[in-house]
Motif scaffolding. Structure first.
Motif, PDB file in Angstrom:
ATOM      1  N   ASN A   1       0.831  -1.203   0.000  1.00  0.00           N
ATOM      2  CA  ASN A   1       0.000   0.000   0.000  1.00  0.00           C
ATOM      3  C   ASN A   1       0.857   1.241   0.000  1.00  0.00           C
ATOM      4  O   ASN A   1       0.388   2.332  -0.241  1.00  0.00           O
ATOM      5  N   ASN A   2       2.128   1.086   0.291  1.00  0.00           N
ATOM      6  CA  ASN A   2       3.061   2.185   0.048  1.00  0.00           C
ATOM      7  C   ASN A   2       4.461   1.621  -0.072  1.00  0.00           C
ATOM      8  O   ASN A   2       4.682   0.430   0.139  1.00  0.00           O
ATOM      9  N   GLU A   3       5.370   2.487  -0.407  1.00  0.00           N
ATOM     10  CA  GLU A   3       6.720   2.042  -0.766  1.00  0.00           C
ATOM     11  C   GLU A   3       7.532   1.546   0.427  1.00  0.00           C
ATOM     12  O   GLU A   3       8.557   0.907   0.257  1.00  0.00           O
TER      13      GLU A   3
ATOM     14  N   ASP B   1      -1.588   6.592   1.292  1.00  0.00           N
ATOM     15  CA  ASP B   1      -0.198   6.815   0.956  1.00  0.00           C
ATOM     16  C   ASP B   1       0.535   7.333   2.186  1.00  0.00           C
ATOM     17  O   ASP B   1       0.696   8.523   2.354  1.00  0.00           O
TER      18      ASP B   1
ATOM     19  N   ASN C   1       1.071  -2.772  -6.543  1.00  0.00           N
ATOM     20  CA  ASN C   1       0.377  -1.757  -5.739  1.00  0.00           C
ATOM     21  C   ASN C   1      -1.046  -2.172  -5.448  1.00  0.00           C
ATOM     22  O   ASN C   1      -1.726  -2.737  -6.285  1.00  0.00           O
TER      23      ASN C   1
ATOM     24  N   ASP D   1       8.630  -4.287  -8.291  1.00  0.00           N
ATOM     25  CA  ASP D   1       8.695  -3.077  -9.100  1.00  0.00           C
ATOM     26  C   ASP D   1       7.563  -3.015 -10.107  1.00  0.00           C
ATOM     27  O   ASP D   1       7.368  -2.025 -10.776  1.00  0.00           O
TER      28      ASP D   1
ATOM     29  N   LYS E   1       7.950   6.201  -8.620  1.00  0.00           N
ATOM     30  CA  LYS E   1       9.036   6.948  -9.249  1.00  0.00           C
ATOM     31  C   LYS E   1       8.520   8.187  -9.978  1.00  0.00           C
ATOM     32  O   LYS E   1       9.293   9.051 -10.364  1.00  0.00           O
TER      33      LYS E   1
ATOM     34  N   THR F   1       3.311   7.997   3.049  1.00  0.00           N
ATOM     35  CA  THR F   1       4.676   8.477   2.877  1.00  0.00           C
ATOM     36  C   THR F   1       4.635   9.972   3.099  1.00  0.00           C
ATOM     37  O   THR F   1       3.568  10.573   3.124  1.00  0.00           O
TER      38      THR F   1
END
Lengths: 563, 1148
Positions: free
Chosen positions: A90-92, B917, A562, A557, B978, B919
């Motif tokens: 759900n996020n990086e 999100d 996602n 990647d 990205k 982040t």
């Protein structure tokens, strides 16, 4: 006059010497004065374990949600549990805290070993015990990292350098060597002979069990026959069997007589008020030394607060969500409704093993009249993935304060340990990482014999059967459900094809999403596991901080990674 | 009042025939001498060389006037300026020169601090006046300044004649025997000369306006003052009066419109909230606040200072100016001088205002029906069944009948919240002692928080005095004095949370759904709707959870000093600064149940106390001299030792009080000793020490060419031995171009032109101490071995990776500027260009988590701030209307040029928004401004399937009509992390201020405004995926069908990618122009000149009257971000209130 000025000047200007810039750190110790005693070593050691408690969302939680045992659940904004359920992100930086906590634990273990010699005249027995624990904990962190992330950098010194990922062989050699060292350092003290102060400390039996788990995963997932050791050599299957037999025969650990007494719903403040257990003379074994089935556990306390490591937050995550009057769902307390149980799994179980009492011992079905639940409200705080089945092994259990007028303690821990009555943050149930039944089942699996298997079955009144891998797999699934075992079992048994099993066992399960009927869909999970090998993404921050030296895990990647 | 420049130069008037002093000059001398701030006689200290042979007295006077600031004042009828004299003086004082020149002549001279030298005839008066006596008429009147204070010493002259008087100590004058149609000329040092025609009037009262800029004004430069004319750095001075006249609680609010180069934003509009002050852009993500020095004591809280206590504020912006404070000057220096004593009979002033405040702007949110419609749409878009509202919402029937639901913001509003301020000041003194005494009280209620809105009270007391112990005829030998300031701040109901998404009462009321009432039928706070049990009554949450909270703080600052001048020009000064601060806080949380998890079954009592003190010892030697009357040198050498952080903090909380109210919320009243309910903390305040030596040389040649050199060395205890000392040099030069002879011809236009340039280095040592050691922490590492659930085993762990090399951060700055004045000083223009580089930025650059401990501070980055600042002002007079208009603007460009980790990046907090999100929304990264917004760029909304199908380039596989079109910034064909990029900048391109003031016959009117241009705001006022948060009406502009919106995507409960990702959908332009203050005043002294008061002004003022902005939130000026180094994050911001007030200024 002038004289006077000179005197003043000398007095005042004279004060500017550098000494005033020296000062002491009044709140911390440092390398120069720590560790200086055995007590310091013990403190240092405690902090290694603490990172395990700080990170409860590792194997146990991730493994349960991604497996075919449970769904993400929770509310609409519980994105991470949704993502884990589908093996997506759900996020990086999804599992960054897991990664960071485990590596912090490793750093502390490394630092502990390096600073050990600062303390002089440590008795050998103490030294063997604490060094054994440090080796064990480092191995525990690495086996968790390796099973979650696949390949990870290997640090066996407290150093600040950038490293690429180590190969599985390197990683597992280190884990095996550390565990072997621990097994050799630890005394062979039986559980029953342990001082209760030693509860929670790693010991020989825990190390033997963990080595077996590591062996099974490594040889299964990577298709090897032996576990390598650092500097050559290996640990063979027969050695592992030997360790397990040592554990089974000499550890003093044993199965509890009644499966239900392993779980807090049989605690003395609740057991007779809970319809399911009332009148059956059940007594929770508790966490004070009577539970001989616990080989190794993460221990919690009653000083829990939001976000600290004293509380078992996974329990709260699995507990019933948004019930307006918790008295109506007695004894099941309040939580976030995550990890809703896959009803298909339950149906399969009942088919596979009719009459297995562990279904209701492990799963709460809120519609089951024997549970004695007055009322379960659908859509509490917009519950999603609701199957009306919840995890019962790890959940919040309440106790009545005054049964007549239905006032209650939010958790049995309030009357039992005197913790304050703050909902959500006082769960202190120890999270058992290694249970004796697992030791028995691992032994059966490694030896292809049914002794251990049938001991486990007999405990819950199931007939003895002869050994088959199929029977063994089912038994593990039933006995160890929700204990973070299943997913890694699937990976070592099916490897990249584990996703096919996950899809088959979960797809189409009926759920309520915010009280709207829906079916679970796992259309991409087979492909996800194929692409990732079942491992999780390395936090993106770590990759970017490594200047490109650390590479992302396979399959993370691509766009479908996602949520 | 200012006593600097004399505009009187009567003897120059060629047509001057009869200059007639009606008043006895000796009387005037007494008066003038009374005004002297110190007893020093300046003509005895200023030296020059004069060589005249057989010249006239006139020539001598002209020569002295040209090369000094002295002006001569005499009666032409008494003094024959054509008297021949000869003088041959080498480096002699003016006094000595005059003595020589007047020897044998029947004249004597006296001078005042006004730099007015009066020549008096001591011999016989040859031609006594009287021939024209009693032929004209008599005019009387009073001269006052713009604040109504009487102005003594003003020269009142009949234009075109030499007839004139000087006003007495009450500002009164009396001119007899003047023609009917005469024009009177009023002039006074520091004031603009004014002319009025008599026109038959017998009484003429006049208000003199202050000169916009006074060339001879002195400004504070740190450890001393300097003539503004000679300053070579970029500094601004703001007069206390200009701060006070804006009627703000905090002086910082008033500074906003008048200080170019300073970015001042409040973290929240809640009374007493802190400000973020940055001078010339952010140079660090650490502590970027300027060094505040109040009455020479380093470190202070500008926010809690009463504007009425301030005499002046000087801001040192460039490195060269700030270098004298070396170690901590990297973020600039703000010097505050509180009101000082003045010689003369005691003068008392009383200033007060009372106002009411209201919410200036609410965030418009949906009403109940709109809310339900929007919810339904979100479900429908997700393909889900719409909720059964009748079953979920108890008030549904009422809504069907037209109830629009609860507007929580309005319910939370404390209407007509009061604000008041009372300040009394008294100044006075004799030749030997002066004092200034002040007391003030300020109180401000919050506009939010009903029924328990916060109240901020500030009491302060000040005493400044100075005493001359020994003096001789020439100078003071020993002076002692002190500054004392005591502040007591009491805040009630101080627990209102403003800030992040999880603890923010304003956010709670903004995004609470409108479907339930505030109170239930019993008058209790209504409980959460059953299905949404987590969504509790936000007002109840505040009242129960946080409102019972009082905090008090006590601050004392004392600075006794002694000044010894053994020989003329050499001053030794020693001072001891002491500051004491203590605070206490107490709170109570009752047992309550608001439904869901919002309940407490045991009450909670909390108490904390903190006390700390610090001191500084400073010694300076200052030597001032002039060589040949042309080389002026001022040398300063000094030493400073400062120690801070003595004292300790202690706090405790427990549950289960024997009482049940806040009044009894003391820990002794909790008798239950359950360890898990008890929390106890006690810690020392972090001790720190700074040891410094410094020196400065200021030089000028004939006040035309200036140069300044500064060196400071500081040792800080924050660093390891060997890394403790930092050295901070600076150099500056200036050229007063307008003094050059080649400018002679343009002097009619250009009154003043100075160009200056400076370079310097400053330091910043503001980090946590012991970063150079591998410390073991005993906090948070415990683990539960054994059987006791209540007592963990103590854990100790290495908490930071040590950095033995950590040392100063250096800020290096070049400044080039010019100050100018044109058209008889009516037009003024200042300009500065600077380039400020932060080098070896102290930063906790993230390290890989695999290293296993927290990142240490490293000297790990560079930041560059470049900018331009300008001030333009015009002031003039049309008839009786005086007016001035002044504007300032500052442009700054901020860029991080290096971060020494492999990412070149520092992430902000990750829980900024409640989006999927998780982040960070802002970061510091090489090549970008600090705190810039980071996320996905969008390019509109997909309107239909055909558009999606035809779309070239990266798009989401799941894209549907109504979804955002994300920009594939890296051209990879895939929309992923990205593609995130810069989507906004919270740092404005420019900050500007505007001030207009008018005066007319006792009326005064002023407007001040401030604004910013070119910044963005990131707002997240709705928890995006939760199904219960209200929407700002702004979001009605969402996509809900082809062509309905190209900005906001559709709402969809199942779609994360639209509202769940950090994107520019959340970013808006933050430009605004705020009318900060409008004041209209009238001085009744004008109407009733006989009243015993010196001034009786009543005024009406409005603060925060209107804000021009396109931003939809409550307030565009948002100081908040989760980290101190960003801002502009609107998560439900407490807006500044709009205030209407009435005030009085009385002078006795």
């Amino acid at each position: 006059m002038k004289k006077y000025i000179y005197i003043v000047a000398i007095i005042l200007f004279g004060s500017s010497c550098t000494d005033v810039l020296d000062k002491k750190d009044l709140l911390n110790k440092n390398d120069q004065n720590f560790p200086a005693s055995v007590a310091d070593l013990q403190s240092s050691l405690a902090s290694i374990y603490q990172k395990m408690a700080a990170e409860q969302f590792g194997e146990m939680f991730v493994g349960t949600l991604v497996s075919d045992e449970a769904f993400g659940g929770g509310g609409p904004d519980d994105f991470q549990s949704k993502a884990i359920d589908q093996q997506k992100k759900n996020n990086e930086d999804m599992l960054k805290s897991t990664w960071a906590n485990y590596y912090t634990g490793i750093y502390r273990a490394n630092k502990f070993m390096e600073s050990f010699d600062n303390v002089k005249n440590v008795p050998d027995a103490t030294k063997n015990q604490v060094m054994g624990e440090a080796y064990f904990m480092r191995a525990w962190y690495y086996q968790s990292l390796a099973r979650l992330f696949g390949e990870v950098p290997l640090f066996i010194k407290a150093e600040s350098v950038i490293k690429p990922k180590a190969t599985p062989a390197e990683l597992y050699a280190q884990i095996a060597s550390d565990l072997k060292a621990a097994i050799e350092l630890f005394p062979a003290t039986s559980y029953t002979a342990l001082s209760i102060n030693q509860l929670g400390h790693a010991n020989k039996w825990a190390a033997e069990g963990l080595l077996a788990r590591t062996f099974l995963f490594y040889t299964g997932y990577y298709q090897k026959t032996e576990l390598p050791l650092v500097g050559g050599g290996s640990i063979t299957k027969s050695q592992v069997v030997g360790y397990l037999e040592d554990c089974i025969n000499n550890s003093g650990h044993d199965l509890a007589a009644d499966f239900r007494t392993l779980w807090p719903y049989t605690n003395k403040f609740t057991v007779e008020d809970y319809a399911y257990t009332a009148g059956k003379s059940l007594k929770w074994l508790g966490e004070e030394g009577l539970n001989k089935e616990t080989v190794f556990a993460i221990k919690f306390g009653n000083l829990g607060d939001w976000g600290n490591s004293a509380q078992n937050a996974v329990n709260t995550n699995y507990s019933l969500r948004g019930q307006s009057n918790q008295a109506n769902s007695f004894p099941f307390g309040a939580g976030w409704g995550q990890g809703t149980v896959n009803s298909k799994m339950l149906d399969q179980w009942k088919l596979e093993e009719p009459g297995d009492p562990r279904t209701s011992m492990s799963v709460l079905n809120v519609n089951d009249p024997t549970e004695g639940i007055v009322k379960y409200e659908d859509n509490g705080w917009a519950q999603i993935n609701d199957t009306h089945n919840f995890i019962k092994k790890y959940t919040t259990i309440m106790a009545w304060k005054n049964k007549a007028i239905k006032t209650f303690y939010p958790s049995y821990t309030n009357p039992l340990y005197g913790s304050s009555e703050s909902t959500f943050i006082k769960e202190s149930q120890d999270m058992v990482l290694l249970r004796f039944s697992d030791i028995l089942l691992m032994h059966s699996e490694l030896t292809g014999t049914s002794t251990g298997l049938n001991r486990v079955r007999a405990r819950v009144g199931l007939a003895a059967i002869s050994y088959s891998i199929d029977a063994l797999q089912k038994e593990r699934r039933h006995e160890l459900v929700f204990e973070g075992i299943r997913y890694f079992d699937l990976l070592r048994w099916y490897r990249n094809d584990a996703g096919t099993v996950l899809k088959a066992n979960q797809d189409g399960c009926a759920v309520l999403n915010s009280n709207v009927a829906a079916t679970m869909s796992f259309t991409s999970i087979a492909d996800r596991i194929k692409a990732t090998g079942g491992f999780w993404p390395i936090p993106n921050t770590e990759i970017s901080l490594s200047n490109g030296i650390l590479k992302q895990a396979a399959g993370w990647d691509q766009a479908d990674a996602n949520l | 009042m200012k006593f600097n420049r004399i505009t009187l130069s009567l003897n120059r008037d060629g047509g001057l025939k009869k200059f007639f002093l009606i008043m006895k000059l000796t009387w005037a001398f007494i008066l003038i001498l009374n005004l002297q701030m110190s007893a020093s006689v300046w003509s005895q200290t200023t030296t020059m060389s004069v060589k005249l042979k057989n010249s006239t007295l006139q020539e001598l006077f002209t020569k002295i006037e040209k090369s000094s600031e002295y002006r001569f004042f005499y009666n032409n009828d008494e003094v024959d300026v054509n008297q021949r004299i000869s003088v041959d003086a080498e480096d002699k004082t003016i006094g000595a020169i005059l003595e020589t020149a007047l020897k044998g002549l029947p004249y004597s001279f006296k001078e005042s601090e006004n730099k007015l030298i009066v020549i008096e005839r001591t011999g016989d008066i040859a031609n006594p006046s009287g021939t024209n006596a009693q032929q004209g008429k008599k005019v009387t009147g009073k001269v006052t300044d713009s604040t109504g204070g009487s102005l003594p010493g003003v020269s009142v002259v009949v234009k075109g004649t030499t007839t004139g008087v000087i006003t007495d100590s009450d500002g009164n004058y009396d001119l007899a025997n003047i023609p009917e149609n005469a024009t009177l000329q009023f002039s006074f040092v520091g004031m603009k000369t004014q002319e009025l025609t008599v026109n038959g009037k017998t009484e003429i009262n006049i208000i003199l306006a202050e000169d916009a800029i006074n060339i001879d004004e002195v400004v504070a430069i740190g450890y001393g003052v300097q003539k503004k004319k000679l300053v070579t750095g970029a500094t601004i001075q703001i007069a206390g009066a200009d701060i006070q006249k804006q009627s703000t609680i905090s002086p910082l609010t008033a500074m906003q419109s008048q200080s170019p180069g300073l970015s001042i934003t409040q973290n929240s509009g809640k009374p007493g909230s802190d400000f973020k002050i940055n001078i010339r852009g952010l140079g660090t993500i650490g502590n970027a606040s300027p060094l505040v020095i109040i009455d020479n004591v380093i470190g202070g809280d500008l926010n809690s200072l009463n504007p009425g206590d301030i005499e002046s504020i000087d801001v040192l912006k460039d490195a060269a100016s700030a270098a004298i404070y070396g170690a901590r000057a990297a973020n600039g220096v703000i010097l505050i001088k509180t009101k000082q004593g003045k010689k003369g009979k005691p003068r008392i002033s009383y200033d007060s205002y009372f106002g009411i405040q209201n919410v200036a702007k609410y965030v418009d949110v949906l009403n109940a029906q709109q809310y339900i419609d929007m919810e339904n749409e979100s479900y429908k878009n997700a393909g889900s069944a719409i909720p059964n509202w009748a079953a979920i919402v108890p008030e549904y029937a009422k809504i069907q009948q037209g109830w629009t639901g609860t507007n929580w913001q309005k319910e939370f509003t404390h209407k007509n919240a009061q604000v008041q301020n009372h300040t009394i000041n008294m100044t006075g003194g004799s030749d030997f002692s002066t004092f200034s005494l002040g007391a003030s009280y300020t109180s401000q209620e919050a506009v939010y928080g009903q029924p328990a809105s916060p109240v901020y009270n500030n009491y302060s007391f000040r005493l400044n005095s100075e005493h001359i112990l020994y003096k001789n005829n020439d100078f003071d030998i020993i002076k002692i004095g002190e500054n004392l300031l005591y502040t007591n701040v009491i805040q009630n109901h101080n627990g209102m949370a403003t800030g992040n998404i999880s603890s923010n009462d304003i956010r709670n009321v903004v995004n609470m759904h409108p479907l339930m009432p505030v109170y239930d039928a019993n008058g209790d706070f209504s409980k959460a709707i059953t299905s949404w049990a987590d969504v509790a009554n936000p007002i109840g949450r505040y009242v129960y959870g946080r409102s019972d909270n009082d905090s008090k703080s006590y601050s004392l600052r004392v600075n006794p000093y002694i000044e010894i001048q053994p020989v003329k020009g050499l001053i030794f000064k020693s001072s001891f600064g002491y500051k004491y601060y203590s605070s206490e806080n107490r709170s109570y949380m009752p047992v309550y149940n608001l439904g869901g998890r919002n309940l407490e079954s045991l009450d909670r009592v909390y108490q904390s106390m903190n006390s700390s003190y610090g001191y500084q010892i400073e010694n300076t030697i200052n030597y001032k001299t002039s060589i040949n009357n042309s080389h002026n040198i001022n040398v300063l050498l000094g030493q400073s030792l400062e120690k801070n952080g003595f004292g300790a903090y202690i706090s405790g909380s427990n549950r289960g009080s024997i009482f049940d109210s806040f009044d009894y919320a003391y820990l002794n009243n909790v008798k239950t000793l359950n360890t898990s309910n008890i929390s106890i903390n006690g810690s020392p305040n972090g001790k720190s020490a700074i040891n410094s030596v410094f020196g400065r040389v200021n030089y000028d040649y004939k006040e035309k060419y200036m140069a300044s050199l500064i060196m400071r060395a500081d040792g800080s205890s924050n660093f390891a031995k060997g890394k403790q000392w930092g050295y901070f040099p600076s150099a500056a030069a200036g050229w007063l171009v307008s003094e050059e002879s080649f400018m002679e011809s343009s002097r009619k236009v250009v009154d003043y032109l100075k160009v200056r340039a400076s370079w310097g280095q400053n330091g910043n040592q503001s980090i946590a101490p012991f970063q150079y050691m591998s410390t073991y922490s005993f906090s948070g590492g415990d683990y539960y071995f054994g059987t006791s659930k209540a007592s963990p085993s103590l854990g100790a762990y290495p908490s930071i990776l040590p950095n033995k090399d950590v040392t100063w951060e250096t800020s290096e700055q070049i400044n080039i500027g010019a100050d100018s004045r044109f058209f008889n000083s009516r037009l003024a223009f200042n300009f500065d260009w600077y380039n400020k580089k932060t080098i070896n930025w102290l930063v906790q650059a993230p390290v890989p988590a695999v290293w296993g401990a927290a990142a240490p501070y490293i000297n790990g980055g560079d930041v560059e701030n470049k900018g331009v600042e300008m001030i333009l002002s015009w002031s003039d007079k049309v008839g009786e209307l005086t007016y001035s208009i002044s504007g300032n603007i500052a442009f700054n460009k901020n860029e991080v040029t290096r971060i020494a980790n492999t990412q070149g990046l520092i992430e902000g907090a990750t829980t900024v928004f409640s989006t999927a999100d998780r982040t960070s929304f802002y970061r510091a990264q090489v090549g970008y401004p600090i705190g810039y917004f980071y996320g996905y760029k969008t390019d509109g909304v997909f309107q239909n399937q055909a558009q999606i199908d035809a779309f070239k380039g990266g798009k989401l596989a799941t894209a549907k009509p109504g979804d955002l079109i994300y920009v594939d910034t890296d051209g990879s064909g895939v929309i992923d992390a990205k593609d995130k990029t810069m989507i906004g900048d919270p740092n404005p391109d420019a900050i500007y201020g505007l001030n207009i003031s008018l005066g007319y016959k006792g009326f005064d009117f002023s407007v001040s405004a401030n604004g910013v241009v070119g910044n963005q705001i990131a707002s997240n006022l709705r928890p995006n995926e939760s199904l219960y948060g209200n929407w700002p009406t702004q979001y009605l502009g969402r996509w809900h069908g082809e062509g309905t919106s190209n900005r906001y995507p559709s709402f969809n409960t199942a779609n994360l990618s639209n509202w769940g990702w950090n994107s520019d959908v959340f970013v808006d332009n933050g430009d605004f122009l705020r009318i900060q203050n409008v004041t209209l005043g009238y001085d009744f002294k004008k109407l009733l000149p006989k009243m015993p008061l010196g001034q009786a002004r009543i005024y009406f003022a409005a603060n925060n009257l209107y804000t021009f902005t396109s931003y939809y939130g409550a307030d565009p000026e948002i100081g908040y971000a989760n980290d101190g180094w960003s801002k502009g994050i609107d998560l439900g911001f407490y807006p500044r209130p709009r205030t209407f007030m009435v005030g009085v200024n009385l002078k006795f």
